[in-house]
Write a protein that holds these residues in place. Structure first.
Motif, PDB file in Angstrom:
ATOM      1  N   GLY A  57       0.706  -1.162   0.100  1.00 46.69           N
ATOM      2  CA  GLY A  57      -0.075  -0.060  -0.065  1.00 46.69           C
ATOM      3  C   GLY A  57       0.954   1.248  -0.040  1.00 46.69           C
ATOM      4  O   GLY A  57       0.494   2.118  -0.680  1.00 46.69           O
ATOM      5  N   VAL A  58       1.721   1.115   0.866  1.00 49.22           N
ATOM      6  CA  VAL A  58       2.823   2.421   0.943  1.00 49.22           C
ATOM      7  C   VAL A  58       3.427   2.706  -0.286  1.00 49.22           C
ATOM      8  O   VAL A  58       3.410   3.630  -1.153  1.00 49.22           O
ATOM      9  CB  VAL A  58       3.854   2.229   1.938  1.00 49.22           C
ATOM     10  N   LEU A  65       1.760   9.339  -5.848  1.00 51.74           N
ATOM     11  CA  LEU A  65       2.142  10.647  -5.536  1.00 51.74           C
ATOM     12  C   LEU A  65       3.178  11.322  -6.408  1.00 51.74           C
ATOM     13  O   LEU A  65       3.350  12.300  -6.809  1.00 51.74           O
ATOM     14  CB  LEU A  65       2.451  10.929  -3.929  1.00 51.74           C
ATOM     15  N   SER A  66       4.198  10.250  -6.606  1.00 50.08           N
ATOM     16  CA  SER A  66       5.479  10.677  -7.440  1.00 50.08           C
ATOM     17  C   SER A  66       5.072  10.907  -8.641  1.00 50.08           C
ATOM     18  O   SER A  66       5.589  12.173  -9.456  1.00 50.08           O
ATOM     19  CB  SER A  66       6.493   9.664  -7.274  1.00 50.08           C
ATOM     20  N   MET A  67       4.208  10.215  -9.508  1.00 48.29           N
ATOM     21  CA  MET A  67       3.647  10.316 -10.901  1.00 48.29           C
ATOM     22  C   MET A  67       2.791  11.734 -10.908  1.00 48.29           C
ATOM     23  O   MET A  67       2.998  12.455 -11.843  1.00 48.29           O
ATOM     24  CB  MET A  67       2.824   9.255 -11.259  1.00 48.29           C
ATOM     25  N   ILE A  70       5.431  14.569 -10.850  1.00 51.94           N
ATOM     26  CA  ILE A  70       6.290  14.598 -11.902  1.00 51.94           C
ATOM     27  C   ILE A  70       5.487  15.342 -12.757  1.00 51.94           C
ATOM     28  O   ILE A  70       5.918  16.226 -13.681  1.00 51.94           O
ATOM     29  CB  ILE A  70       6.815  13.264 -12.461  1.00 51.94           C
ATOM     30  N   LYS A  71       4.209  14.827 -13.026  1.00 53.08           N
ATOM     31  CA  LYS A  71       3.324  15.555 -14.214  1.00 53.08           C
ATOM     32  C   LYS A  71       3.199  16.951 -13.830  1.00 53.08           C
ATOM     33  O   LYS A  71       3.118  17.862 -14.744  1.00 53.08           O
ATOM     34  CB  LYS A  71       1.895  14.712 -14.266  1.00 53.08           C
ATOM     35  N   SER A  72       2.773  17.475 -12.654  1.00 54.14           N
ATOM     36  CA  SER A  72       2.780  18.742 -12.087  1.00 54.14           C
ATOM     37  C   SER A  72       3.810  19.481 -12.521  1.00 54.14           C
ATOM     38  O   SER A  72       3.665  20.532 -12.968  1.00 54.14           O
ATOM     39  CB  SER A  72       2.348  18.595 -10.756  1.00 54.14           C
ATOM     40  N   GLY A  73       5.101  19.000 -12.445  1.00 47.82           N
ATOM     41  CA  GLY A  73       6.290  19.975 -12.541  1.00 47.82           C
ATOM     42  C   GLY A  73       6.377  20.104 -13.956  1.00 47.82           C
ATOM     43  O   GLY A  73       6.910  21.099 -14.486  1.00 47.82           O
ATOM     44  N   GLN A  74       6.275  18.998 -14.834  1.00 55.77           N
ATOM     45  CA  GLN A  74       6.131  19.167 -16.159  1.00 55.77           C
ATOM     46  C   GLN A  74       5.246  20.124 -16.865  1.00 55.77           C
ATOM     47  O   GLN A  74       5.662  20.805 -17.737  1.00 55.77           O
ATOM     48  CB  GLN A  74       5.866  17.719 -16.989  1.00 55.77           C
TER      49      GLN A  74
END
Length: 82
Positions: A57-58, A65-67, A70-74
């Protein structure tokens, strides 16, 4: 249909909870010679299974959250470049 699905999930969760509770909390106090022990795996799995589920689960939540980050930063970089 949604109520039936919800009811079935509640029933499954209740059965799993009762089984695990009996296995982890009550079976250590029952004599090893009783046939009831045949319905349960070794006690070490009472710890290993929940730990594996929590780790999985973690990992899933962390990957999600990482994805998203990353998409938000892109998107921010693309907006700043335009």
């Amino acid at each position: 249909l949604a109520q039936l699905a919800g009811l079935s999930m509640i029933i499954v969760a209740t059965v799993v909870f009762i089984y695990y509770t009996i296995w982890a909390l009550f079976m250590p106090f029952v004599d090893e010679n009783i046939e009831l022990h045949n319905f349960f795996p070794p006690r070490i799995w009472a710890i290993r299974i929940p730990v594996a589920i929590v780790l999985l689960g973690v990992a899933v939540v962390g990957s999600f959250l990482s994805m998203v980050m990353i998409k938000s930063g892109q998107k921010k970089r693309a907006k700043a470049a335009a």
